[in-house]
Design a protein around this motif. Structure first.
Motif, mmCIF file in Angstrom:
data_model
loop_
_atom_site.group_PDB
_atom_site.id
_atom_site.type_symbol
_atom_site.label_atom_id
_atom_site.label_comp_id
_atom_site.label_asym_id
_atom_site.label_seq_id
_atom_site.Cartn_x
_atom_site.Cartn_y
_atom_site.Cartn_z
ATOM 1 N N ILE A 113 0.974 -1.024 0.038
ATOM 2 C CA ILE A 113 0.080 0.053 0.090
ATOM 3 C C ILE A 113 0.922 1.164 0.092
ATOM 4 C CG2 ILE A 113 -1.878 1.307 1.156
ATOM 5 C CD1 ILE A 113 -2.778 -1.468 2.373
ATOM 6 N N ALA A 138 -14.585 9.174 -6.601
ATOM 7 C CA ALA A 138 -14.242 8.005 -6.372
ATOM 8 C C ALA A 138 -13.575 7.518 -5.002
ATOM 9 C CB ALA A 138 -12.969 7.696 -7.504
ATOM 10 N N ILE A 182 -7.243 -3.833 -4.995
ATOM 11 C CA ILE A 182 -7.599 -2.367 -5.129
ATOM 12 C C ILE A 182 -9.200 -2.459 -5.562
ATOM 13 C CG2 ILE A 182 -7.395 -0.257 -6.516
ATOM 14 C CD1 ILE A 182 -4.430 -1.144 -6.927
ATOM 15 N N THR A 183 -10.009 -1.868 -4.784
ATOM 16 C CA THR A 183 -11.560 -1.751 -5.299
ATOM 17 C C THR A 183 -11.625 -0.245 -5.402
ATOM 18 O OG1 THR A 183 -12.175 -3.814 -4.067
ATOM 19 C CG2 THR A 183 -13.875 -2.184 -4.639
ATOM 20 N N VAL A 184 -12.172 0.052 -6.394
ATOM 21 C CA VAL A 184 -12.657 1.538 -6.497
ATOM 22 C C VAL A 184 -14.129 1.709 -6.816
ATOM 23 C CG1 VAL A 184 -12.263 3.790 -7.759
ATOM 24 C CG2 VAL A 184 -10.469 2.025 -7.875
ATOM 25 N N VAL A 235 -21.396 9.129 -0.620
ATOM 26 C CA VAL A 235 -20.105 8.253 -0.208
ATOM 27 C C VAL A 235 -20.420 8.173 1.389
ATOM 28 C CG1 VAL A 235 -17.770 8.338 0.390
ATOM 29 C CG2 VAL A 235 -18.588 8.841 -2.033
ATOM 30 N N THR A 240 -7.654 0.166 -1.064
ATOM 31 C CA THR A 240 -6.377 -0.626 -1.206
ATOM 32 C C THR A 240 -6.294 -1.438 0.292
ATOM 33 O OG1 THR A 240 -5.504 1.136 -2.396
ATOM 34 C CG2 THR A 240 -4.083 -0.779 -2.083
ATOM 35 N N SER A 241 -6.057 -2.881 -0.073
ATOM 36 C CA SER A 241 -5.977 -3.460 1.093
ATOM 37 C C SER A 241 -5.179 -4.780 0.849
ATOM 38 C CB SER A 241 -7.529 -4.225 1.349
ATOM 39 O OG SER A 241 -7.786 -5.182 0.267
ATOM 40 N N TYR A 256 -5.196 -1.729 5.340
ATOM 41 C CA TYR A 256 -6.006 -0.944 4.333
ATOM 42 C C TYR A 256 -5.906 0.479 4.178
ATOM 43 C CZ TYR A 256 -10.167 -0.131 7.147
ATOM 44 O OH TYR A 256 -10.922 0.119 8.335
ATOM 45 N N ARG A 257 -6.289 1.117 3.311
ATOM 46 C CA ARG A 257 -6.099 2.485 3.135
ATOM 47 C C ARG A 257 -7.384 3.034 2.043
ATOM 48 N NH1 ARG A 257 -3.394 5.238 6.513
ATOM 49 N NH2 ARG A 257 -3.516 7.309 5.935
ATOM 50 N N THR A 258 -8.151 4.071 2.643
ATOM 51 C CA THR A 258 -9.213 4.466 1.920
ATOM 52 C C THR A 258 -8.973 5.966 1.347
ATOM 53 O OG1 THR A 258 -10.821 3.001 3.004
ATOM 54 C CG2 THR A 258 -11.696 4.790 1.882
ATOM 55 N N ARG A 259 -8.934 6.075 0.077
ATOM 56 C CA ARG A 259 -8.856 7.522 -0.277
ATOM 57 C C ARG A 259 -9.989 8.058 -0.930
ATOM 58 N NH1 ARG A 259 -3.874 4.601 -1.110
ATOM 59 N NH2 ARG A 259 -2.139 5.645 -0.047
ATOM 60 N N VAL A 260 -10.711 9.156 -0.813
ATOM 61 C CA VAL A 260 -11.882 9.869 -1.098
ATOM 62 C C VAL A 260 -11.355 10.904 -2.014
ATOM 63 C CG1 VAL A 260 -13.952 10.730 -0.632
ATOM 64 C CG2 VAL A 260 -13.165 9.112 1.001
ATOM 65 N N CYS A 261 -11.881 10.814 -3.214
ATOM 66 C CA CYS A 261 -11.378 11.722 -4.505
ATOM 67 C C CYS A 261 -12.165 12.213 -5.273
ATOM 68 C CB CYS A 261 -10.439 10.809 -5.349
ATOM 69 S SG CYS A 261 -9.375 9.524 -4.723
ATOM 70 N N VAL A 262 -12.034 13.497 -5.732
ATOM 71 C CA VAL A 262 -12.867 14.030 -6.598
ATOM 72 C C VAL A 262 -12.492 13.932 -8.203
ATOM 73 C CG1 VAL A 262 -14.037 16.110 -7.758
ATOM 74 C CG2 VAL A 262 -14.029 15.786 -5.367
ATOM 75 N N ILE A 318 -11.028 4.861 -3.587
ATOM 76 C CA ILE A 318 -10.039 3.833 -3.696
ATOM 77 C C ILE A 318 -9.818 3.037 -2.532
ATOM 78 C CG2 ILE A 318 -7.892 3.499 -4.396
ATOM 79 C CD1 ILE A 318 -7.791 6.542 -5.809
ATOM 80 N N VAL A 369 -8.544 14.441 -7.733
ATOM 81 C CA VAL A 369 -7.632 14.900 -6.423
ATOM 82 C C VAL A 369 -8.311 14.429 -5.254
ATOM 83 C CG1 VAL A 369 -7.830 17.262 -4.979
ATOM 84 C CG2 VAL A 369 -7.950 17.440 -7.641
ATOM 85 N N VAL A 370 -7.432 13.867 -4.488
ATOM 86 C CA VAL A 370 -7.760 13.090 -3.242
ATOM 87 C C VAL A 370 -8.007 14.176 -2.089
ATOM 88 C CG1 VAL A 370 -6.862 11.673 -1.597
ATOM 89 C CG2 VAL A 370 -5.905 11.286 -3.815
ATOM 90 N N GLU A 371 -9.222 13.994 -1.579
ATOM 91 C CA GLU A 371 -9.440 15.029 -0.478
ATOM 92 C C GLU A 371 -9.410 14.652 1.050
ATOM 93 O OE1 GLU A 371 -13.276 16.926 -1.134
ATOM 94 O OE2 GLU A 371 -12.494 17.783 -3.022
ATOM 95 N N ARG A 372 -9.660 13.120 1.186
ATOM 96 C CA ARG A 372 -9.275 12.491 2.372
ATOM 97 C C ARG A 372 -8.859 11.357 2.339
ATOM 98 N NH1 ARG A 372 -14.856 13.272 2.136
ATOM 99 N NH2 ARG A 372 -15.948 11.599 2.601
ATOM 100 N N GLU A 373 -8.169 10.647 3.416
ATOM 101 C CA GLU A 373 -7.684 9.268 3.511
ATOM 102 C C GLU A 373 -7.783 8.954 4.978
ATOM 103 O OE1 GLU A 373 -3.413 9.709 1.774
ATOM 104 O OE2 GLU A 373 -3.604 7.737 2.825
ATOM 105 N N TYR A 374 -7.919 7.527 4.970
ATOM 106 C CA TYR A 374 -7.928 7.128 6.391
ATOM 107 C C TYR A 374 -7.320 5.603 6.096
ATOM 108 C CZ TYR A 374 -12.684 6.255 5.122
ATOM 109 O OH TYR A 374 -13.707 5.614 4.549
ATOM 110 N N GLY A 375 -6.843 5.168 7.286
ATOM 111 C CA GLY A 375 -6.563 3.622 6.956
ATOM 112 C C GLY A 375 -6.457 2.763 8.339
ATOM 113 N N PHE A 376 -5.661 1.684 8.154
ATOM 114 C CA PHE A 376 -5.512 0.828 9.269
ATOM 115 C C PHE A 376 -4.577 -0.141 8.926
ATOM 116 C CE2 PHE A 376 -6.961 -3.706 10.100
ATOM 117 C CZ PHE A 376 -6.935 -3.844 11.233
#
Lengths: 108, 108
Positions: free
Chosen positions: A3, B13, B58-60, B69, B17-18, B93-99, B15, A99-106
């Motif tokens: 990742i 979108a 990867i799941t989008v 969302v 990723t895990s 995992y990581r989650t990214r929230v994008c425009v 994204i 454009v990635v606006e926010r992210e979070y994870g584990f």
């Protein structure tokens, strides 16, 4: 592949989703070269890639800003790879620039 | 799975990723249920998913707007799946929230 470690948003993600043809000629080598070259580009932040057993592939590359994305898109070796991609390796692809606006994870 | 047909940008979108653990208990069923439930949510536009042989997935998912969302994130069955994901199925995992700002593609 792991990742990507990306900085605090905002930054840019390029989602490249593709379906391959059955033509392998040069694909693995060019694909590895493009990952390597991207990693040396200004503004490169990371890359994640997966191709499932059903043939759908997703590669996400992360960049500092839109200028970095534009510069990488126009690198001559990359333009040649894009051309070969359309001619040989891909039945279809879609590129989404975000454009990635926010992210979070584990993580364990 | 195929390449999602998405409308003219902008849209959102997510994204995801895990990296999986070796625990399979309930994973395939819950994963399929979440894809099915997401597809019935307001503002859902499409989903693409791939997991490579090296374990990176990867799941989008694509959404009309940020409200869609947020609403999907808080659906109770999805919250339970997220909890089980952290407890059982994912090492990280990581989650990214994008425009999505622009997209282009190619199809034979």
């Amino acid at each position: 592949m792991s990742i990507a470690s990306t900085p605090q948003p905002p930054y840019v993600a390029v989602i490249f989703t593709s379906l391959r043809t059955t033509v392998d000629e040069g694909y693995a080598l060019t694909s590895a070269e493009m990952v390597s070259m991207a990693g040396g580009q200004p503004g490169f932040l990371g890359i994640e890639s997966a191709r499932g057993a059903d043939g759908l592939g997703i590669t996400v590359s992360y960049w500092k800003d839109m200028d970095s994305v534009r510069a990488w898109k126009s690198v001559s070796e990359h333009r040649m790879a894009q051309k070969l991609g359309r001619e040989r390796w891909y039945r279809a692809y879609r590129t989404r620039v975000c454009v990635v606006e926010r992210e979070y994870g584990f993580s364990l």
